[in-house]
Motif scaffolding. Structure first.
Motif, PDB file in Angstrom:
ATOM      1  N   VAL A   1       0.801  -1.177   0.194  1.00 47.39           N
ATOM      2  CA  VAL A   1      -0.148  -0.072   0.031  1.00 47.39           C
ATOM      3  C   VAL A   1       0.978   1.087  -0.112  1.00 47.39           C
ATOM      4  CG1 VAL A   1      -1.682   1.350   1.396  1.00 47.39           C
ATOM      5  CG2 VAL A   1      -1.642  -1.165   1.089  1.00 47.39           C
ATOM      6  N   LEU A   2       0.495   2.088  -0.840  1.00 46.36           N
ATOM      7  CA  LEU A   2       1.363   3.130  -0.824  1.00 46.36           C
ATOM      8  C   LEU A   2       0.278   4.428  -1.001  1.00 46.36           C
ATOM      9  CD1 LEU A   2       3.589   2.442  -3.928  1.00 46.36           C
ATOM     10  CD2 LEU A   2       4.285   2.357  -1.611  1.00 46.36           C
ATOM     11  N   SER A   3       0.863   5.465  -0.132  1.00 42.59           N
ATOM     12  CA  SER A   3       0.072   6.672   0.004  1.00 42.59           C
ATOM     13  C   SER A   3       0.391   7.758  -1.100  1.00 42.59           C
ATOM     14  CB  SER A   3       0.581   7.498   1.310  1.00 42.59           C
ATOM     15  OG  SER A   3       1.754   8.016   1.298  1.00 42.59           O
ATOM     16  N   LEU A   4      -0.360   8.528  -1.146  1.00 42.08           N
ATOM     17  CA  LEU A   4      -0.289   9.596  -2.338  1.00 42.08           C
ATOM     18  C   LEU A   4       1.129  10.294  -2.244  1.00 42.08           C
ATOM     19  CD1 LEU A   4      -2.042  10.821  -4.672  1.00 42.08           C
ATOM     20  CD2 LEU A   4      -2.579  12.837  -3.240  1.00 42.08           C
ATOM     21  N   GLY A   5       1.460  10.490  -0.978  1.00 43.64           N
ATOM     22  CA  GLY A   5       2.923  11.075  -0.890  1.00 43.64           C
ATOM     23  C   GLY A   5       4.058  10.138  -1.301  1.00 43.64           C
TER      24      GLY A   5
ATOM     25  N   ASP B   1      -7.300   2.134  -0.395  1.00 42.82           N
ATOM     26  CA  ASP B   1      -6.918   1.591   0.759  1.00 42.82           C
ATOM     27  C   ASP B   1      -6.949   2.670   1.796  1.00 42.82           C
ATOM     28  OD1 ASP B   1      -5.760  -1.230   2.145  1.00 42.82           O
ATOM     29  OD2 ASP B   1      -4.756   0.557   2.916  1.00 42.82           O
ATOM     30  N   PRO B   2      -7.459   1.994   2.974  1.00 46.58           N
ATOM     31  CA  PRO B   2      -6.987   3.263   4.172  1.00 46.58           C
ATOM     32  C   PRO B   2      -5.872   3.920   4.220  1.00 46.58           C
ATOM     33  CG  PRO B   2      -8.475   1.407   5.104  1.00 46.58           C
ATOM     34  CD  PRO B   2      -7.899   1.033   3.597  1.00 46.58           C
ATOM     35  N   GLY B   3      -4.770   3.091   3.708  1.00 43.04           N
ATOM     36  CA  GLY B   3      -3.373   3.971   3.823  1.00 43.04           C
ATOM     37  C   GLY B   3      -2.962   4.501   2.342  1.00 43.04           C
TER      38      GLY B   3
END
Length: 289
Positions: free
Chosen positions: A63-67, A96-98
Motif C-alpha cells: 500500500v502506497l500513500s499519495l505522498g 486502501d485506508p493507507g
C-alpha cells in the motif's frame, strides 16, 4: 477466468504485466506533441505517467500513500490524484485506508499472462503432433471472461484462418470457448447472458439453446463449431482439465468438407489429456480446482 491459483508461477503477476505494460505505453504515448527532437519523453505523456505509477508497486510495500507515489514518481500530487482515481475506475488500482494498492483487474491480467505463456510452452509440441495427425490446423486457447484468447496455432495447408496468436473471439460461437465455458459455472452464466449476434446461419443466438449445448458438452467432454463463427470453417475442441475447471482448450479446425469428425474428436481429446498431464506433472500450468 480466474487465474489466481496458478501453481508453479515464480514471478508475481504485477511483475509479469508491468514491463509489457510500460513498453506498450511508451510506444503509444511517445508520438504526441513535440519537445526536444520530434517526440516527447514517455514520462511526460499520460500513458508514460501511468506506467511510472504502476512501476512503483514492484517493491515489497503493498500500500502506497499519495505522498509515497509522489516521492517515487516525481509527479505532482494533483496529477497523481487524478490519474490514481482513473486507475481505480478501471480496476488497476484499489483504494486502501493507507492509500492505494494494486487492483484485482491488474492481478488477473498478470496471472493470465504468466499462465498463458507457460501453457503455450508446454502445449506446443502436442499441437504440432495434433496438426500432423489430423492434417488440420491446431489451436490452443484460454478463456478470459466471455472471450477466447488464442495462445498458439499450427496452420496446415493453404487455408487461411481468421484467427491469430494473441487474438480474441467470442466464446459463444467457438468450439474452444464452449469447451472451456462448459466447465466453469461462472463463465457459463456470463457467456450465456452476453450478447450473441448472428455471425452465420448456424450461429447459436438463443440463451436456452446455448445453455443446453454447454450442458451436453459437460457430459461428453467435446465441443463443436459447425460453421457458427465463420462460413465453411468447422472446429472440434476439448478442454484441458482433469476434474476441475479447464485451464485451456485445444482444437482442430478447417474446411467443413475436410473434417473427419470421429478421428478429430479422438485426437483432440487425447491431446488435451496429454497437455494436462504434462502441465500438471511439471507445474507449467496450474489446475484450478
Amino acid at each position: 477466468m480466474s487465474s489466481s491459483s496458478v501453481r508453479g508461477v515464480s514471478a508475481t503477476p504485477v511483475e509479469s504485466i508491468i514491463e509489457p505494460l510500460r513498453e506498450c505505453m511508451v510506444s503509444m504515448g511517445s508520438g504526441h506533441g513535440k519537445e526536444t527532437g520530434d517526440r516527447r519523453s514517455p514520462e511526460r505523456t499520460v500513458l508514460g505517467r501511468v506506467a511510472s505509477i504502476m512501476e512503483v508497486f514492484n517493491g515489497g510495500q503493498q500500500v502506497l500513500s499519495l505522498g509515497d507515489l509522489s516521492d517515487r514518481t516525481g509527479l505532482p500530487k494533483s496529477t497523481l490524484h487524478r490519474l490514481a482515481d482513473q486507475l481505480c475506475q478501471v480496476g488497476w488500482l484499489e483504494r486502501d485506508p493507507g492509500g492505494y494498492r494494486v487492483g484485482m483487474r491488474l492481478f488477473e491480467l498478470g496471472s493470465l499472462a504468466v499462465e498463458g505463456h507457460r501453457l503455450q510452452e508446454t502445449a506446443f509440441p502436442y499441437l504440432q503432433a495434433l496438426a500432423a495427425k489430423t492434417g488440420m490446423s491446431a489451436q490452443l486457447g484460454i478463456l478470459d471472461r466471455t472471450e477466447v484468447v488464442y495462445l498458439e496455432r499450427i496452420v496446415v495447408g493453404p487455408v487461411r484462418l481468421p484467427t491469430r496468436r494473441g487474438g480474441r473471439q467470442p466464446a459463444y460461437c467457438t468450439a474452444l470457448g464452449k469447451a472451456m465455458a462448459a466447465f466453469d459455472g461462472e463463465a457459463m452464466r456470463a457467456v450465456v447472458s452476453s450478447p450473441m449476434p448472428r455471425r452465420t446461419a448456424n450461429t447459436i443466438t438463443e440463451s436456452f439453446a446455448l445453455w443446453t449445448e454447454l450442458d451436453q458438452i459437460r457430459k461428453v467432454g467435446i465441443a463443436l463449431d459447425r460453421s457458427e463463427a465463420y462460413e465453411e470453417l468447422v472446429c472440434v475442441a476439448a478442454p484441458i482439465r482433469d476434474s476441475g475447471r479447464a485451464i485451456g482448450a485445444v482444437s482442430v479446425t478447417g474446411p467443413a468438407g475436410r473434417m473427419r469428425w470421429r478421428m478429430a474428436t479422438e485426437a483432440v481429446h487425447s491431446t488435451a489429456a496429454a497437455i494436462w498431464n504434462a502441465s500438471f506433472r511439471f507445474g507449467s500450468a496450474g489446475a484450478r480446482m
